[in-house]
Structure formats: C-alpha cells, structure tokens
Design a protein around this motif. Structure first.
Motif, PDB file in Angstrom:
ATOM      1  N   GLN A 102      -0.085  10.692 -14.032  1.00  0.00           N
ATOM      2  CA  GLN A 102      -0.060  11.892 -13.077  1.00  0.00           C
ATOM      3  C   GLN A 102       1.014  11.429 -11.995  1.00  0.00           C
ATOM      4  N   SER A 103       1.298  12.740 -11.241  1.00  0.00           N
ATOM      5  CA  SER A 103       2.297  12.378 -10.438  1.00  0.00           C
ATOM      6  C   SER A 103       1.849  11.688  -8.906  1.00  0.00           C
ATOM      7  N   LEU A 104       2.826  11.119  -8.332  1.00  0.00           N
ATOM      8  CA  LEU A 104       2.285  10.690  -6.864  1.00  0.00           C
ATOM      9  C   LEU A 104       3.440  11.394  -6.060  1.00  0.00           C
ATOM     10  N   PRO A 105       2.892  11.833  -4.893  1.00  0.00           N
ATOM     11  CA  PRO A 105       3.875  12.412  -3.930  1.00  0.00           C
ATOM     12  C   PRO A 105       4.951  11.436  -3.323  1.00  0.00           C
ATOM     13  N   VAL A 106       6.192  11.856  -3.335  1.00  0.00           N
ATOM     14  CA  VAL A 106       7.098  10.963  -2.543  1.00  0.00           C
ATOM     15  C   VAL A 106       6.818  10.584  -1.038  1.00  0.00           C
ATOM     16  N   ASN A 107       7.174   9.254  -0.865  1.00  0.00           N
ATOM     17  CA  ASN A 107       6.869   8.781   0.277  1.00  0.00           C
ATOM     18  C   ASN A 107       5.310   8.054   0.373  1.00  0.00           C
ATOM     19  N   THR A 108       4.597   8.179  -0.760  1.00  0.00           N
ATOM     20  CA  THR A 108       3.195   7.774  -0.706  1.00  0.00           C
ATOM     21  C   THR A 108       3.309   6.190  -0.373  1.00  0.00           C
ATOM     22  N   ALA A 109       2.473   5.823   0.348  1.00  0.00           N
ATOM     23  CA  ALA A 109       2.395   4.337   0.364  1.00  0.00           C
ATOM     24  C   ALA A 109       1.411   3.582  -0.748  1.00  0.00           C
ATOM     25  N   VAL A 110       2.085   2.596  -1.482  1.00  0.00           N
ATOM     26  CA  VAL A 110       1.455   2.106  -2.655  1.00  0.00           C
ATOM     27  C   VAL A 110       1.261   0.669  -2.843  1.00  0.00           C
ATOM     28  N   THR A 111       0.333   0.320  -3.130  1.00  0.00           N
ATOM     29  CA  THR A 111       0.167  -1.348  -3.054  1.00  0.00           C
ATOM     30  C   THR A 111      -0.164  -1.471  -4.849  1.00  0.00           C
ATOM     31  N   VAL A 112       0.707  -2.572  -5.178  1.00  0.00           N
ATOM     32  CA  VAL A 112       0.885  -2.956  -6.646  1.00  0.00           C
ATOM     33  C   VAL A 112       0.303  -4.237  -6.818  1.00  0.00           C
ATOM     34  N   VAL A 113      -0.643  -4.187  -7.736  1.00  0.00           N
ATOM     35  CA  VAL A 113      -1.196  -5.644  -8.007  1.00  0.00           C
ATOM     36  C   VAL A 113      -1.172  -6.019  -9.244  1.00  0.00           C
ATOM     37  N   PHE A 114      -0.616  -7.397  -9.279  1.00  0.00           N
ATOM     38  CA  PHE A 114      -0.109  -8.187 -10.530  1.00  0.00           C
ATOM     39  C   PHE A 114      -1.375  -8.869 -10.695  1.00  0.00           C
ATOM     40  N   LYS A 115      -2.162  -8.990 -11.808  1.00  0.00           N
ATOM     41  CA  LYS A 115      -2.941  -9.977 -12.113  1.00  0.00           C
ATOM     42  C   LYS A 115      -2.428 -11.070 -12.987  1.00  0.00           C
ATOM     43  N   SER A 116      -2.828 -12.129 -12.392  1.00  0.00           N
ATOM     44  CA  SER A 116      -2.373 -13.388 -13.123  1.00  0.00           C
ATOM     45  C   SER A 116      -3.400 -13.998 -13.940  1.00  0.00           C
ATOM     46  N   ALA A 117      -3.113 -14.982 -14.861  1.00  0.00           N
ATOM     47  CA  ALA A 117      -4.147 -15.657 -15.629  1.00  0.00           C
ATOM     48  C   ALA A 117      -5.051 -16.633 -14.728  1.00  0.00           C
ATOM     49  N   ASN A 118      -4.619 -16.972 -13.749  1.00  0.00           N
ATOM     50  CA  ASN A 118      -5.352 -17.738 -12.718  1.00  0.00           C
ATOM     51  C   ASN A 118      -6.183 -16.679 -11.622  1.00  0.00           C
ATOM     52  N   ALA A 119      -6.872 -17.255 -10.897  1.00  0.00           N
ATOM     53  CA  ALA A 119      -7.628 -16.459 -10.078  1.00  0.00           C
ATOM     54  C   ALA A 119      -6.852 -15.620  -8.894  1.00  0.00           C
ATOM     55  N   GLY A 120      -5.519 -16.161  -8.744  1.00  0.00           N
ATOM     56  CA  GLY A 120      -4.719 -15.297  -7.526  1.00  0.00           C
ATOM     57  C   GLY A 120      -4.229 -14.177  -8.373  1.00  0.00           C
ATOM     58  N   ASN A 121      -3.960 -13.213  -7.422  1.00  0.00           N
ATOM     59  CA  ASN A 121      -3.130 -11.662  -7.710  1.00  0.00           C
ATOM     60  C   ASN A 121      -1.815 -11.865  -6.603  1.00  0.00           C
TER      61      ASN A 121
END
Length: 103
Positions: free
Chosen positions: A56-75
């Motif tokens: 889906q498209s996201l509007p320009v200037n939309t604030a986004v949080t990207v979460v990378f999952k790691s093998a351990n408990a931390g993100n």
C-alpha cells in the motif's frame, strides 16, 4: 573525500546495504489518528534512509518507525519520514524513507 561540491555525489558513494528483502515492522499513524502496524520487506539500507516494498502507498511526509527484529530479545528502532511512494508495475509501492537525524 575532500571535494564536497555535490551532496548527490556523496550520496552515491556512501555506504549502501542490500537488505535482501529482510522483513521489518513499520508503524505509522494515519491522518485520522489511527495507528497502523505492518510487516514489510526492506530492500535497501543507506546512511540517510531506507527503501521498502509495501502493498500500500504511504503519504509523503508520514512519520514512520521501522523496527528491526534481532535474534536476541532486543529490537533496533529507526525513525523517519516518507520521502516518496512510487507504484511499481506489480502493483506494490516502493517507499523511500529519509531517516530522522534527531532520533
């Protein structure tokens, strides 16, 4: 590099990592205040931003949080804004995010 005549040149020579469509979680709030959470493919990661593949498209200037999952408990969380959302021939959207330098 001592010649700083062009930011475009710096961008092309900066470090880029092919993410091989690694799945990441993105979180954003729409114009109605509703929070969305979606798992999508990260195509490319560079010093200034990310390239994502989304159904889906996201509007320009939309604030986004990207979460990378790691093998351990931390993100690992990164914060950015949508720079572009381009519809591809397959119907999906290439989302360009610019990272927030203050986060």
């Amino acid at each position: 590099m001592t010649d700083s005549s062009s930011e475009g040149m710096e961008r092309r020579t900066s470090f880029r990592l092919d993410m091989e469509k690694e799945l990441v979680d993105i979180v954003w709030t729409d114009e109605k205040g509703k929070e969305h959470n979606k798992k999508i493919a990260c195509l490319d990661f560079a010093r200034g931003g990310l390239k994502l593949d989304c159904d889906q498209s996201l509007p320009v200037n939309t604030a986004v949080t990207v979460v990378f999952k790691s093998a351990n408990a931390g993100n690992q969380k990164l914060y950015g804004k949508v720079l572009r959302s381009v519809k591809q021939e397959n119907g999906w959207f290439e989302i360009g995010l610019i990272l927030d330098k203050d986060a």
